[in-house]
Design a protein around this motif. Structure first.
Motif, short mmCIF file in Angstrom:
data_model
loop_
_atom_site.label_atom_id
_atom_site.label_comp_id
_atom_site.label_asym_id
_atom_site.label_seq_id
_atom_site.Cartn_x
_atom_site.Cartn_y
_atom_site.Cartn_z
N ALA A 27 51.39 47.43 31.44
CA ALA A 27 52.63 46.78 31.02
C ALA A 27 53.33 47.64 29.98
N VAL A 35 47.78 41.56 38.25
CA VAL A 35 48.48 41.01 37.10
C VAL A 35 47.66 39.88 36.46
N GLU A 84 61.61 42.70 37.46
CA GLU A 84 61.29 42.92 36.04
C GLU A 84 62.55 43.24 35.24
N LEU A 142 55.18 42.75 42.95
CA LEU A 142 54.06 42.72 42.03
C LEU A 142 52.75 42.42 42.76
N ARG A 191 51.69 36.98 32.06
CA ARG A 191 52.63 37.65 31.16
C ARG A 191 52.50 37.08 29.75
N TRP A 214 55.81 44.52 33.79
CA TRP A 214 54.62 44.99 34.51
C TRP A 214 54.83 46.39 35.06
N THR A 215 53.78 47.20 34.99
CA THR A 215 53.79 48.55 35.56
C THR A 215 52.45 48.79 36.26
N SER A 216 52.25 50.00 36.74
CA SER A 216 50.98 50.34 37.40
C SER A 216 49.93 50.82 36.42
N VAL A 273 47.09 48.50 37.00
CA VAL A 273 48.10 47.62 36.44
C VAL A 273 48.17 47.84 34.93
N VAL A 297 51.83 34.82 37.75
CA VAL A 297 52.33 36.05 37.10
C VAL A 297 52.87 35.74 35.72
N SER A 321 53.92 53.33 32.22
CA SER A 321 54.59 52.76 31.06
C SER A 321 55.11 53.84 30.12
N THR A 372 49.87 40.44 42.56
CA THR A 372 49.52 39.24 41.81
C THR A 372 48.09 39.28 41.30
#
Length: 382
Positions: A212, A246, A233, A241, A51, A67-69, A210, A47, A74, A243
């Motif tokens: 951000a 991401v 987060e 999360l 990032r 991180w978001t969906s 996913v 992760v 966001s 994984t």
């Protein structure tokens, strides 16, 4: 099928699939990144590597990526979170009439549920929102300005590098939806003082589900969380999360070809040069300040639904994918002054990693044929 709808979603990049696969296979990486044992630490390392990959594409620090969906979450987190954290009494937000639906709907929710005053800036006939418009709309109660870097329907670029320092001087936060801009135009958040910036994986070869939010650390941008739970987060987005998603986003962002913008600009102009030879074709947006991967055209004398049905083997759209369930013409094109008939008879072509010149030439031939055929059948044309 000729796929020219990359602004809606992109095919999964091979590099993303390769990165995701070990985290999806039976017996593979199944640890929770928040767990302290070996499996959890392994997931956490993946992760954090992702990032750093996402941060690198936009000139950010890894710890500034939340991180978001996806970009919708966001945008909601940035706008609602900033207002919730900073508003003291009567709050004011500035956006524009041609933002993504999730930004407009979030602002309308704030108007009704939080009594926030929202200014919706009107673009000119080329779809431009100028920095001076924003400055002129500021008030002592302005908490946040939220604008796209690249418009998702017409591709117009907002001059964020010129606007951001002016808002910083005035102590007003700036949120930018960069779902369509990241990877297509140069973004260096070390040089451009944006406070909050939304990103989406599936617009750039990553998996769906996913995204951000960039949240600046210095000076610190503060947002109240939408989701409460384990304080993941940095307390801004609780939840375990995914994984595999991401790492897929990280790999997609890291593997973007260095010539992506140059190549998609060439493809866009190749298609425009072919279709511009048709009479009654209008290019929507500002061709001088446009994202390289989007071309939006209106075809006079053609019924829009008939044109899209005839192009059954060419994947294009009439506007944003999020609005495709409604029969209404694009609100973005209507804001530019297009009438309903012309807005409805518009096509958005968008290009990506897998688009080649053969796709452009084949699509141009199909569009030319169908436009001329439908015009010949139209009593209005006759």
């Amino acid at each position: 099928m000729i796929y020219l709808d990359h602004a809606a979603t992109t095919p999964l990049a091979p590099e993303a699939w390769t990165a995701m696969r070990p985290w999806l296979e039976p017996g593979g990486g199944y640890g929770n990144p928040a767990s302290a044992h070996a499996a959890g630490r392994q997931a956490l390392a993946a992760v954090e590597a992702a990032r750093a990959q996402v941060a690198a594409l936009v000139g950010a620090q890894p710890e500034e990526i939340v991180w978001t969906s996806g970009a919708t979450e966001s945008n909601n987190l940035a706008i609602k979170g900033a207002v919730e954290f900073h508003a003291r009494g009567r709050a004011h937000v500035i956006t524009s009439r041609i933002e993504h639906r999730c930004v407009l709907d979030t602002c309308r929710w704030l108007e009704g549920a939080r009594n926030v005053r929202v200014t919706y800036l009107q673009p000119d006939r080329l779809g431009r929102i100028e920095p001076q418009q924003v400055i002129d709309a500021l008030s002592p109660e302005t908490v946040l300005v939220s604008l796209m870097w690249a418009n998702n329907e017409i591709g117009n670029l907002t001059d964020i590098p010129a606007l951001a320092p002016q808002l910083r001087e005035r102590g007003v936060m700036l949120h930018v939806d960069a779902a369509q801009a990241a990877g297509k135009v140069a973004i260096d958040l070390c040089a451009v003082p944006v406070d909050l910036l939304s990103l989406s994986a599936h617009k750039l070869g990553g998996p769906k589900g996913v995204g951000a939010l960039f949240v600046r650390r210095r000076p610190r941008a503060r947002v109240a969380p939408l989701l409460h739970g384990g304080g993941h987060e940095w307390g801004m987005r609780s939840g375990t999360l995914a994984t595999h998603q991401v790492v897929g986003m990280g790999a997609a962002f890291a593997s973007l070809p260095v010539d992506f913008s140059e190549r998609t600009t060439h493809l866009r102009e190749r298609l425009w040069q072919r279709l511009a030879m048709l009479p009654g074709v209008q290019r929507n947006g500002d061709a001088r300040q446009a994202a390289p991967h989007i071309l939006n055209l209106s075809f006079d004398g053609v019924e829009g639904e008939s044109l899209r049905a005839a192009l059954f083997d060419v994947a294009v759209s009439s506007g944003a994918a999020c609005s495709s369930a409604t029969a209404e013409p694009s609100y973005v094109l209507r804001a530019l002054g297009r009438n309903d008939e012309l807005a409805n008879a518009s096509l958005r072509f968008s290009f990506g990693r897998t688009t080649c010149e053969a796709d452009i030439d084949a699509a141009a031939a199909r569009v030319e044929h169908e436009v001329l055929r439908l015009r010949a059948l139209s009593p209005l044309t006759n």
